[in-house]
Design a protein around this motif. Structure first.
Motif, PDB file in Angstrom:
ATOM      1  N   ALA A  14       0.853  -1.193   0.000  1.00  0.00           N
ATOM      2  CA  ALA A  14       0.000   0.000   0.000  1.00  0.00           C
ATOM      3  C   ALA A  14       0.883   1.234   0.000  1.00  0.00           C
ATOM      4  CB  ALA A  14      -0.922   0.014   1.212  1.00  0.00           C
ATOM      5  N   SER A  15       0.519   2.217  -0.813  1.00  0.00           N
ATOM      6  CA  SER A  15       1.230   3.493  -0.809  1.00  0.00           C
ATOM      7  C   SER A  15       0.741   4.337   0.364  1.00  0.00           C
ATOM      8  CB  SER A  15       0.991   4.230  -2.123  1.00  0.00           C
ATOM      9  OG  SER A  15      -0.383   4.586  -2.237  1.00  0.00           O
ATOM     10  N   ARG A  16       1.382   5.482   0.564  1.00  0.00           N
ATOM     11  CA  ARG A  16       0.989   6.349   1.670  1.00  0.00           C
ATOM     12  C   ARG A  16      -0.424   6.906   1.465  1.00  0.00           C
ATOM     13  NH1 ARG A  16       4.576   8.296   5.394  1.00  0.00           N
ATOM     14  NH2 ARG A  16       6.304   7.834   3.973  1.00  0.00           N
ATOM     15  N   SER A  17      -0.735   7.311   0.241  1.00  0.00           N
ATOM     16  CA  SER A  17      -2.079   7.841  -0.021  1.00  0.00           C
ATOM     17  C   SER A  17      -3.133   6.753   0.139  1.00  0.00           C
ATOM     18  CB  SER A  17      -2.144   8.438  -1.428  1.00  0.00           C
ATOM     19  OG  SER A  17      -1.836   7.459  -2.406  1.00  0.00           O
ATOM     20  N   GLU A  18      -2.818   5.535  -0.278  1.00  0.00           N
ATOM     21  CA  GLU A  18      -3.755   4.425  -0.083  1.00  0.00           C
ATOM     22  C   GLU A  18      -3.938   4.127   1.403  1.00  0.00           C
ATOM     23  OE1 GLU A  18      -2.879   1.901  -4.210  1.00  0.00           O
ATOM     24  OE2 GLU A  18      -1.775   1.449  -2.359  1.00  0.00           O
ATOM     25  N   ALA A  19      -2.864   4.249   2.162  1.00  0.00           N
ATOM     26  CA  ALA A  19      -2.962   4.013   3.606  1.00  0.00           C
ATOM     27  C   ALA A  19      -3.884   5.028   4.267  1.00  0.00           C
ATOM     28  CB  ALA A  19      -1.568   4.067   4.234  1.00  0.00           C
ATOM     29  N   VAL A  20      -3.821   6.282   3.820  1.00  0.00           N
ATOM     30  CA  VAL A  20      -4.699   7.311   4.385  1.00  0.00           C
ATOM     31  C   VAL A  20      -6.159   7.001   4.065  1.00  0.00           C
ATOM     32  CG1 VAL A  20      -5.311   9.752   4.295  1.00  0.00           C
ATOM     33  CG2 VAL A  20      -2.906   9.075   4.351  1.00  0.00           C
ATOM     34  N   GLU A  21      -6.430   6.607   2.825  1.00  0.00           N
ATOM     35  CA  GLU A  21      -7.800   6.234   2.456  1.00  0.00           C
ATOM     36  C   GLU A  21      -8.272   5.041   3.286  1.00  0.00           C
ATOM     37  OE1 GLU A  21      -9.825   7.761   0.479  1.00  0.00           O
ATOM     38  OE2 GLU A  21      -8.466   9.205  -0.473  1.00  0.00           O
ATOM     39  N   ASP A  22      -7.397   4.063   3.478  1.00  0.00           N
ATOM     40  CA  ASP A  22      -7.752   2.896   4.287  1.00  0.00           C
ATOM     41  C   ASP A  22      -8.030   3.300   5.732  1.00  0.00           C
ATOM     42  OD1 ASP A  22      -7.346   1.418   2.028  1.00  0.00           O
ATOM     43  OD2 ASP A  22      -5.389   0.626   2.637  1.00  0.00           O
ATOM     44  N   TYR A  23      -7.244   4.234   6.238  1.00  0.00           N
ATOM     45  CA  TYR A  23      -7.440   4.713   7.613  1.00  0.00           C
ATOM     46  C   TYR A  23      -8.823   5.333   7.770  1.00  0.00           C
ATOM     47  CZ  TYR A  23      -6.958   7.897  11.611  1.00  0.00           C
ATOM     48  OH  TYR A  23      -7.160   8.589  12.784  1.00  0.00           O
ATOM     49  N   MET A  24      -9.214   6.172   6.829  1.00  0.00           N
ATOM     50  CA  MET A  24     -10.521   6.819   6.911  1.00  0.00           C
ATOM     51  C   MET A  24     -11.642   5.782   6.883  1.00  0.00           C
ATOM     52  SD  MET A  24      -9.681   9.961   4.285  1.00  0.00           S
ATOM     53  CE  MET A  24     -11.302  10.719   4.378  1.00  0.00           C
ATOM     54  N   GLU A  25     -11.504   4.801   6.014  1.00  0.00           N
ATOM     55  CA  GLU A  25     -12.521   3.753   5.923  1.00  0.00           C
ATOM     56  C   GLU A  25     -12.564   2.922   7.201  1.00  0.00           C
ATOM     57  OE1 GLU A  25     -15.535   1.775   3.667  1.00  0.00           O
ATOM     58  OE2 GLU A  25     -14.451   3.654   3.366  1.00  0.00           O
ATOM     59  N   PHE A  26     -11.398   2.595   7.718  1.00  0.00           N
ATOM     60  CA  PHE A  26     -11.328   1.757   8.917  1.00  0.00           C
ATOM     61  C   PHE A  26     -11.915   2.476  10.130  1.00  0.00           C
ATOM     62  CE2 PHE A  26      -9.070   0.407  12.757  1.00  0.00           C
ATOM     63  CZ  PHE A  26      -9.352  -0.944  12.750  1.00  0.00           C
ATOM     64  N   ILE A  27     -11.565   3.742  10.316  1.00  0.00           N
ATOM     65  CA  ILE A  27     -12.081   4.499  11.459  1.00  0.00           C
ATOM     66  C   ILE A  27     -13.601   4.603  11.388  1.00  0.00           C
ATOM     67  CG2 ILE A  27     -12.149   6.790  12.524  1.00  0.00           C
ATOM     68  CD1 ILE A  27      -9.651   5.271  13.221  1.00  0.00           C
ATOM     69  N   PHE A  28     -14.139   4.837  10.200  1.00  0.00           N
ATOM     70  CA  PHE A  28     -15.593   4.942  10.054  1.00  0.00           C
ATOM     71  C   PHE A  28     -16.266   3.622  10.422  1.00  0.00           C
ATOM     72  CE2 PHE A  28     -19.363   4.388   7.317  1.00  0.00           C
ATOM     73  CZ  PHE A  28     -20.152   5.402   7.829  1.00  0.00           C
ATOM     74  N   HIS A  29     -15.739   2.516   9.946  1.00  0.00           N
ATOM     75  CA  HIS A  29     -16.339   1.213  10.251  1.00  0.00           C
ATOM     76  C   HIS A  29     -16.188   0.870  11.729  1.00  0.00           C
ATOM     77  CE1 HIS A  29     -17.345  -0.779   6.281  1.00  0.00           C
ATOM     78  NE2 HIS A  29     -16.844   0.381   5.904  1.00  0.00           N
ATOM     79  N   ALA A  30     -15.011   1.099  12.284  1.00  0.00           N
ATOM     80  CA  ALA A  30     -14.783   0.754  13.688  1.00  0.00           C
ATOM     81  C   ALA A  30     -15.638   1.606  14.618  1.00  0.00           C
ATOM     82  CB  ALA A  30     -13.303   0.924  14.029  1.00  0.00           C
ATOM     83  N   ALA A  31     -15.797   2.890  14.287  1.00  0.00           N
ATOM     84  CA  ALA A  31     -16.570   3.782  15.152  1.00  0.00           C
ATOM     85  C   ALA A  31     -18.042   3.405  15.190  1.00  0.00           C
ATOM     86  CB  ALA A  31     -16.415   5.226  14.676  1.00  0.00           C
ATOM     87  N   ASN A  32     -18.533   2.802  14.114  1.00  0.00           N
ATOM     88  CA  ASN A  32     -19.955   2.478  14.022  1.00  0.00           C
ATOM     89  C   ASN A  32     -20.259   0.996  14.221  1.00  0.00           C
ATOM     90  OD1 ASN A  32     -21.453   5.056  13.156  1.00  0.00           O
ATOM     91  ND2 ASN A  32     -19.688   5.038  11.782  1.00  0.00           N
ATOM     92  N   ASP A  33     -19.262   0.224  14.652  1.00  0.00           N
ATOM     93  CA  ASP A  33     -19.449  -1.217  14.854  1.00  0.00           C
ATOM     94  C   ASP A  33     -19.903  -1.918  13.584  1.00  0.00           C
ATOM     95  OD1 ASP A  33     -18.584  -1.657  17.417  1.00  0.00           O
ATOM     96  OD2 ASP A  33     -20.502  -1.182  18.341  1.00  0.00           O
TER      97      ASP A  33
END
Length: 608
Positions: A504-523
């Motif tokens: 994963a590139s750095r920009s892809e990692a940032v996109e993954d982070y945003m997706e992961f935080i949204f899913h984790a925050a909402n169960d």
């Protein structure tokens, strides 16, 4: 083409008050281009493309901002301050063509302009947390540069060294900015705690005084108890006493007089105990405050306070030169980034705030505009989810790097020292069962992702690093045996080749982070586009809400398909203590078992 009298274009004229005619003409001509009326732009619009018109509007913005920055920083009116901070130059502009016909151009809806003006100009700092002082509007950036709090952009090494030597408060001290922030935050936290402690002592003294005033009542209770004791002890009472004894024996209050005295004594003892505990805290707080104050004085770390709404700043020639350099450099960075943004629209880089920047949004002020209040609220939301994003001081305040807000659409960048944030966010909103994210929230979440994945992947020799989020997330290294032919005779040799998998590139990692935080925050279930390894790496470094919930997410997202990865993360979070890891796992299953497919015993058997 001209603008009608002052009473019509009230806010435009207020913004252009004191501006030379040549610059005012540039601004008015540029705004006329936005009307689309050829009769207004015959002299300017000669086959210009829309992007050329946007460039002319941006040029007008730059010309007006440069003049205000060079000549009027110490006497900006409210409309000019709003323009500098947000790019909002007016709500509605009315033009007249050569025949006297009027045309009305709505840059911003009038109610929105008024709301934005009130929220930006009349910013109430008392309602904001102390760490939000690192959120800088444009005028705050100018003040911070003048005070030596913020290093300007665009300086070469020589001028940057000069700034640090002569102006920068940070580099004139023996402690770093982070250490200074921690000391100052701790200092103010101790002051607040001391104030609250003394208020508690005053309340306790008042309570104790009220109980002391009840001593006569207590004495009366004691007399009644003594009289009751004498009457019930009489073995041969007189006839006149028998009636009194009967009356006393039938009165239940006489049977609990000792309990009343005991209750009084317990309350007094409790108050005195609290006074005793707080008295000990007074000496502890005073000692800590003395030490912190001594460190601040020794380091010369003077807290300049908030840079907002300051009227005591002198903008000398050198300061204005630094501000000009800052404005020019930051403007070029912002425009280039906005033009390359995948979320750009044709009007992205006008820099003058338009309705088009938040097209389709019901409430742009709340959802799209990165005001100080909105940025603070968004960060607080993210901090409640990703709790270890930033380091914390002793008062548990996050140590947030400077956030510079620029009037442009969809600009987010982490420079290594500070955040750059466009005033208008064009990020798509996300709606969840527990946490929904507005465009402003998503822009700040992107910045937080950039910060979380800020570390290097390779060292200066080109060797892959380990032990940081970005390096571990970027790829999994797997060894592969390959045949290599050597020499003229082409003899083969087996060699081991390292191969990157799940990269994963750095920009892809940032996109993954945003997706992961949204899913984790909402169960929500695990994001489908993330591998189990990537989620395991994020859960190794990122704490979601609390450590136990993070373990629960690890069990839910990773343990079923990648038990080895889950085991590594679980043991690392437990400090490689298996008994502690078992305890954390059991707590996770007890608290969040409704979202987990297996029981605690099954996970313990599989992972530990």
């Amino acid at each position: 083409m001209s603008a009608p009298p002052a009473e019509v274009n009230r806010y435009l004229n207020e913004c252009l008050a004191g501006i030379p005619e040549d610059i005012s003409s540039i601004v008015i001509d540029a705004l006329a281009l936005l009307s689309g009326q050829k009769s207004l732009t015959e002299e300017v619009d000669k086959g210009l493309s829309f992007q050329d018109k946007v460039a002319l509007v941006r040029h007008a913005y730059t010309a007006l901002l440069n003049y205000l920055a060079e000549s009027s920083l110490d006497r900006l009116n409210e409309a000019q301050r709003l323009f500098v901070d947000t790019g909002a130059i007016a709500d509605v502009v009315v033009f007249e063509d050569s025949t006297g016909r009027r045309y009305e151009v709505e840059l911003l809806s009038p109610p929105l302009y008024q709301q934005l003006r009130n929220e930006t100009i009349h910013l109430d700092e008392e309602t904001l947390p102390r760490w939000s002082r690192n959120i800088y509007r444009v005028e705050d950036q100018f003040n911070a540069i003048a005070l030596g709090v913020l290093e300007p952009e665009g300086l070469d090494k020589k001028n940057l060294a000069k700034f640090r030597a002569t102006r920068s408060l940070e580099h004139q001290m023996d402690v770093s900015r982070e250490q200074t922030t921690i000391l100052n935050n701790t200092y103010y936290a101790l002051l607040q705690q001391s104030r609250e402690l003394f208020e508690q002592m005053e309340t306790l003294f008042d309570s104790y005084y009220r109980y002391v005033q009840q001593v006569p009542v207590l004495q009366d209770t004691l007399d009644r108890a003594r009289r009751y004791n004498r009457l019930i002890a009489a073995r041969d009472p007189l006839p006149e006493e028998r009636e009194e004894i009967t009356k006393v024996l039938n009165d239940p209050t006489y049977r609990r007089l000792g309990q009343d005295i005991e209750a009084y004594a317990d309350q007094v003892i409790q108050i005195l105990g609290q006074i005793r505990e707080n008295s000990q805290d007074i000496d502890i707080k005073n000692q800590k405050l003395k030490e912190i104050t001594s460190k601040l004085i020794h380091a010369g770390a003077q807290d300049v306070g908030s840079v907002r709404n300051r009227h005591d700043i002198i903008f000398d020639e050198e300061t204005l030169r630094l501000i000009r350099s800052h404005v020019q450099a930051l403007g070029s960075y912002a425009v280039a980034a906005a033009q390359q943004s995948p979320l750009k629209i044709p009007e992205s880089t006008t820099r003058i705030l338009l309705n088009a920047h938040a097209r389709g949004q019901a409430d742009p002020l709340k959802n799209c505009y990165c005001t100080v209040q909105n940025v603070t609220q968004s960060l607080e939301k993210i901090f409640s989810i990703h709790i270890n994003l930033f380091e914390r001081d002793e008062a548990y305040n996050p140590i947030v790097p400077p956030i510079l807000i620029e009037p442009i659409r969809n600009y987010t960048e982490w420079t290594g020292e500070r955040f750059m944030l466009g005033f208008v966010s064009g990020e798509p909103s996300r709606h969840g069962s527990r946490h929904s994210f507005s465009p402003v929230d998503m822009a700040l979440l992107r910045l937080c992702g950039m910060y979380a994945f800020r570390d290097k992947i390779f060292d200066y020799r080109g060797n892959r690093l380990e032990g940081n989020l970005m390096a571990d997330y970027s790829a999994r290294l797997e060894s592969k045996t390959a045949v290599k032919w050597i020499g003229d005779e082409k003899k083969y040799k087996l060699v081991t080749v390292m191969q990157e998998v799940d990269a994963a590139s750095r920009s892809e990692a940032v996109e993954d982070y945003m997706e992961f935080i949204f899913h984790a925050a909402n169960d929500f279930p695990a994001p489908l586009n993330l591998s189990k390894r990537k989620m395991a790496v994020m859960l190794r470094y990122i704490t979601i809400q609390n450590p136990i919930r993070t373990i629960a997410l690890l069990l839910r997202y990773v343990a079923d398909k990648e038990p080895d990865e889950a085991r590594k993360v679980l043991l690392q979070r437990a400090g490689h203590d298996r008994s502690r890891a078992r305890d954390q796992l059991e707590q996770a299953c007890a608290r969040y078992g409704q979202n987990l497919p297996e029981s605690a015993s099954a996970y313990i058997k599989e992972l530990l």
